[in-house]
Every structure is written in C-alpha cells, then in structure tokens.
Design a protein around this motif. Structure first.
Motif, short mmCIF file in Angstrom:
data_model
loop_
_atom_site.label_atom_id
_atom_site.label_comp_id
_atom_site.label_asym_id
_atom_site.label_seq_id
_atom_site.Cartn_x
_atom_site.Cartn_y
_atom_site.Cartn_z
N ALA A 259 39.56 29.92 39.96
CA ALA A 259 38.31 29.27 40.37
C ALA A 259 37.47 30.15 41.27
O ALA A 259 36.27 29.92 41.43
CB ALA A 259 38.62 27.95 41.06
N GLY A 260 38.08 31.15 41.90
CA GLY A 260 37.33 32.04 42.78
C GLY A 260 36.72 31.30 43.95
O GLY A 260 37.33 30.43 44.56
N SER A 261 35.47 31.62 44.25
CA SER A 261 34.79 31.02 45.40
C SER A 261 34.51 29.53 45.19
O SER A 261 34.12 28.84 46.14
CB SER A 261 33.49 31.75 45.68
OG SER A 261 32.60 31.68 44.57
N ALA A 262 34.70 29.02 43.97
CA ALA A 262 34.47 27.60 43.69
C ALA A 262 35.77 26.79 43.75
O ALA A 262 35.82 25.67 43.25
CB ALA A 262 33.82 27.44 42.31
N TYR A 263 36.79 27.34 44.38
CA TYR A 263 38.09 26.66 44.41
C TYR A 263 38.00 25.25 44.98
O TYR A 263 38.67 24.34 44.53
CB TYR A 263 39.06 27.50 45.24
CG TYR A 263 40.47 26.96 45.33
CD1 TYR A 263 41.14 26.51 44.20
CD2 TYR A 263 41.15 26.94 46.54
CE1 TYR A 263 42.44 26.03 44.27
CE2 TYR A 263 42.46 26.47 46.63
CZ TYR A 263 43.09 26.01 45.50
OH TYR A 263 44.38 25.53 45.58
N ALA A 264 37.15 25.07 45.98
CA ALA A 264 37.02 23.75 46.61
C ALA A 264 36.48 22.71 45.64
O ALA A 264 36.61 21.50 45.89
CB ALA A 264 36.13 23.83 47.84
N GLN A 265 35.87 23.14 44.54
CA GLN A 265 35.29 22.20 43.57
C GLN A 265 36.31 21.69 42.56
O GLN A 265 36.02 20.76 41.80
CB GLN A 265 34.13 22.88 42.82
CG GLN A 265 33.04 23.44 43.72
CD GLN A 265 32.49 22.39 44.66
OE1 GLN A 265 32.22 21.27 44.26
NE2 GLN A 265 32.34 22.77 45.93
N VAL A 266 37.50 22.30 42.51
CA VAL A 266 38.52 21.86 41.54
C VAL A 266 39.06 20.51 41.99
O VAL A 266 39.56 20.37 43.10
CB VAL A 266 39.67 22.88 41.46
CG1 VAL A 266 40.72 22.40 40.46
CG2 VAL A 266 39.12 24.26 41.06
N HIS A 267 38.95 19.50 41.12
CA HIS A 267 39.46 18.18 41.47
C HIS A 267 40.96 18.24 41.68
O HIS A 267 41.69 18.90 40.94
CB HIS A 267 39.10 17.17 40.37
CG HIS A 267 37.65 16.80 40.36
ND1 HIS A 267 37.17 15.70 39.69
CD2 HIS A 267 36.57 17.38 40.95
CE1 HIS A 267 35.85 15.60 39.86
NE2 HIS A 267 35.47 16.63 40.62
#
Length: 502
Positions: A259-267
């Motif tokens: 997910a890279g920098s979008a890891y926090a967006q993974v449900h």
C-alpha cells in the motif's frame, strides 16, 4: 525467492554494521572544519546518544545530527547538538525512546550524519553512518536470506534453531503472499526474536509495557521501521505460536509495502483477513465466533469494519469475518486482482474507489456476494452511494484444476463473462453451535444471545492490531484485554492460542 542462509563471510559484514556501537571515527576535515571524533552510544531502552568533537578556524555556532529510518521513505528528522560555541567543541544530542511518540522499535535500521555550521557561513556534513537498534547486554547474532534479517541472541540451546525456523517461515510467507499482494522486496525487513519474554517486555512500546504485565504480546509489527518483534520464548504455553505469529505479522509488513504511503487507507478487515489467511490453517477461535454469527444472522456490515471497535469477542469475530471475505476474494476472483487492488490504493489513496477499480464491486456489493456464499440474505442496497466514474470489468478466478492465470490464457467463455460478478458457490451447511463461552478462559461467560464481554471502544487502527494470550491463566479485566487487543501499531497480543503453522 529460495530459502537460503547468507555465508559466514557475509554475516560478518552485516554484523559489523549492525551491532557495533559505532566506534569513534578518526578526524575528517573539510575546509577549516575538522571532526576529531564522532559516534553513537546505544542507551537502550532510553534511546541513542550521538556525540561529536570538532574544531574550526572560526567559531562553530550550530551542529545538527540528522537521522533517517532506512527502507521506508526518504524522510529524515534531526536533533540539535548541545555544546558551548567556540573554535573547538564537544557536544551531544539525544534521540529518546521513552514515550510512544519517540519510541524506536528494536530492529530499526538507522542512518545518521552530522551537519556543522560556522559563524562565517561555512558548512560541513559528515559521511552517513548506519546502525541497528537492539537491546544492549545481549550476544546478538543474525540469520539472513538476503532481504529478511532475523536477529537473535544465545539464550538457550534452541535459540539458533528458533531463529532459523522464523527465517524459514518469513521467507515462505514472502514467497506465498508477495505475489498475491504484488510485492517484491527491495529493502531489508528485520525480525527480532526474543528467547526470553522479560527481554521482549523491555523492548515494547512504553505504553504497552503496563498491559504486558497482564497480557503476553506474541508479536508486534512496525511498518514504518520495517521491523517485527516476536516472542520466541520456550514457554510451552506460547512456544507453538511463534511461527504462526511470524507469518501473521510479517504479512502486515508486506501489506504496508504493497500500500505504500496509503497504508492507513487499507480497511482493517482486509489487512487482518490477509494476515490470518497467511497463517496457512484456520484459527479455531475466529471460526467459532464467525460460525455463531452466521448461524444467528448477526454478521455486521463489512463497511463497518474499516476499523475494529467493541468487545474482545466482537474483535475476534471481526478477524474471522475479515479472513472469510479475504479468502472469498482470493478463491472466487483471479488472484492477480488483489495486487491490482493495492496498486490502485497507492494511486487513489481511497480504498472504496480502489476496490471498484480492481474488482468492479463496491464494499457493500462484495459484502452481499460473500453473504450469499455462506447462505445469508443479501442486505438491501436500494440506495447505494454513486460509484466512481471509471469501473473496470472484473475477472473470474479460474477453476481449481485449471492452469494458473499467469501461465495460461483465459478461455473464450471466461472472457465473455468478464463483466459479471462471480456466481457464489453453493452455500456450505453449518451445524448450529452454542456461542463460545470464553476466550482462552479469561474473558468470562457469554450470554445466551452470543459472544459477550465488556470493554470500551478500541483505538482506530491503521494496519492491524492483533489478538492476545494471557501471560497466565485466570480472570483479568476485559477492559484491559480490549485495550491490549489492539495495541498499535499492529501488535499481536493473542486472546486465543493459535496452532502452529506447520
């Protein structure tokens, strides 16, 4: 990606960088600035002390030490070195690890350098140096397969064999989950194996140490630092969990890479679902709670499991649901779509849009597909939110007896059916079971209506809090259990015994 051990000569090179306390370097000069001594002292568990002696023709007015965590990003931070200004100075700067905000996980690879400035505008930067932050006072060694380094110390006759087993499981997990997630490692991952839980307790995040007196932390993954702490103690109550913990938590690191920098967006339902999937065999406690929820049609909407909150029992059920849906996605769609999903997450920084782009379904639609597959009535989606502008067609997973999608072209019939969602298989028949009455015997009885327990809401997670085993049997506060259950970031504190992966 074969499982291999680096030769002894290469290990010596790794250890020379990893475990030295950075012996003082002899003088280096640039312009009128000369650095006579520099280095770092490991003051575990309090942090690191950087020191420097330098001189210059003009007064030195400012020195900074810049530090970067290797492997995750190019972001760096700095501390100002404290010293008395003059032409010859001695100074130091502290990087503390005493609070959760300053915490440095063991196994973290760090790079640092000093920036020196004089009153007449001269600037001098030292060459970058690297180190690995580990407990002091232990005889550390390393096993490596190239990009996965397992740090361990001689504690008992099983220490080395335990580290080799952890390395093998981590390497197998990478070989299995890496292609599913679309991850190919280019920077090392660290795993720190503790043969004594007392040593591991010292290394935990400060805010976790209080809970660790009552609950045993089996493992804790830190995506920003690319490191994982594993309880490898020989205590028979938790010893069988070491390899399962490794597979589960290492998958969290791989998901973070995907997910890279979008890891926090993974449900969280998908993050934990994939981590449980990687264990290789089902967890009985998760299954029991999930089966009870299905039998009584008490399965919450998937859209509500972006994070987990509620009682420990509800969280265990959420783990089971995440595992069930993740397994459904991998079994009923082309597995390559999971890698496409994470590629889309990196691009859009939006999980819902990425799911539609990769799978052609929204979260509620996916939820209904899975519900139908287990014999539940679909939810009413008469007023769904508008879909993203672009919707890519989905691809059906090939039959189990067909060649993998990567080695054989899709059939004409499958191509004609590419815009349809997969038809759920025949719903399995579940034998009604009574609700679970306890979790490892520590959470007390459940009511006749289903899993029960008290406890406040859990903190929001970004990439997976995991489960917890009590350090000893007996009654404990469910509120404390709930708190430790989701020890951020991605801390595995298991509430139920997890069977060995093999």
């Amino acid at each position: 990606m074969k499982n291999r051990i680096i030769p002894v000569v290469a290990l010596i090179a790794i250890l020379a960088v990893a475990f030295s306390l950075m012996l003082p370097r002899e003088s280096t000069a640039q312009g009128s600035v000369t650095v006579n001594r520099q280095g770092v002292e490991n003051q575990f568990p309090d942090g690191l002390r950087f020191y420097i002696d330098a001189e210059s023709a003009s007064d030195i007015e400012e020195i900074r030490v810049y530090v970067r965590k290797l492997g995750q990003s190019s972001r760096r931070t700095y501390r100002t070195v404290e010293f008395e200004p003059g032409t010859s100075i001695s100074g130091e700067a502290l990087f503390q690890s005493k609070t959760s905000n300053e915490y440095i996980p063991t196994g973290t690879r760090l790079e640092y350098h000093f920036d020196i400035r004089t009153v007449d505008g001269e600037q001098f930067e030292t060459e970058p140096e690297t180190l690995v932050y580990l407990n002091t006072g232990l005889d550390w060694d390393v096993k490596s397969s190239g990009l996965i380094n397992v740090y361990y110390y001689q504690y008992d006759q099983l220490s080395e064999a335990r580290a080799e087993a952890v390395l093998m499981v981590a390497d197998e997990t990478y070989q299995h989950m890496g292609p599913i997630l679309g991850v190919e490692l280019t920077e090392p991952m660290s795993i720190v194996v503790y043969s004594s839980y007392d040593h591991m307790r010292e290394a935990l995040r400060p805010s976790s140490r209080v809970a660790a007196r009552h609950l045993r932390t089996l493992g804790q993954a830190f995506s920003n630092e690319r490191t994982l702490l594993v309880d490898g103690s020989s205590d028979p109550f938790v010893g069988d969990n070491t390899l399962t913990t490794t597979a589960h938590e290492f998958t969290h690191l791989l998901v973070a890479d995907a997910a890279g920098s979008a890891y926090a967006q993974v449900h969280l339902w998908l993050n934990e679902g994939l981590a449980v999937y990687s264990e290789g065999q089902p967890n009985n406690e998760y299954e029991r709670y999930m089966e009870f929820a299905i039998e009584n049609d008490r399965v919450p909407p998937l859209a509500g499991l972006r994070t987990f909150a509620g009682t420990p029992q509800e969280t265990l059920q959420a783990y089971g649901q995440g595992h069930a849906v993740a397994s459904y996605m991998l079994a009923n769609y082309d597995q390559s779509l999971m890698a496409e999903l994470f590629a889309a997450i990196r691009t859009t920084h939006n999980f819902e849009k990425a799911l539609v782009a990769a799978y052609g379904v929204s979260v509620p639609d996916l939820d209904n597909e899975w519900r139908e597959s287990v014999g539940l009535t679909p939810r009413d989606l008469s007023t769904p939110p508008p879909p993203p502008l672009q919707v890519l067609p989905t691809r059906r997973q090939q039959p189990a007896n067909a060649a993998p999608a990567s080695t054989a072209p899709a059939s004409t019939a499958a191509a004609q059916d590419s815009t349809r969602r997969p038809t759920p298989t025949v719903a399995p028949t579940y034998t009604p079971k009574p609700p679970p009455t306890s979790v490892a015997g520590v959470l007390g009885p459940a009511s006749s209506g289903g899993p029960a327990g008290s406890g406040g809401s859990n903190p929001q997670q970004q990439g997976g809090g995991c489960g917890a085993t009590p350090e000893q049997t007996g009654s404990i506060s469910t509120q404390l259990a709930s708190l430790a259950l989701l020890a951020a970031p991605a801390g595995l504190v298991a509430l139920a015994r997890i069977r060995r992966r093999r």
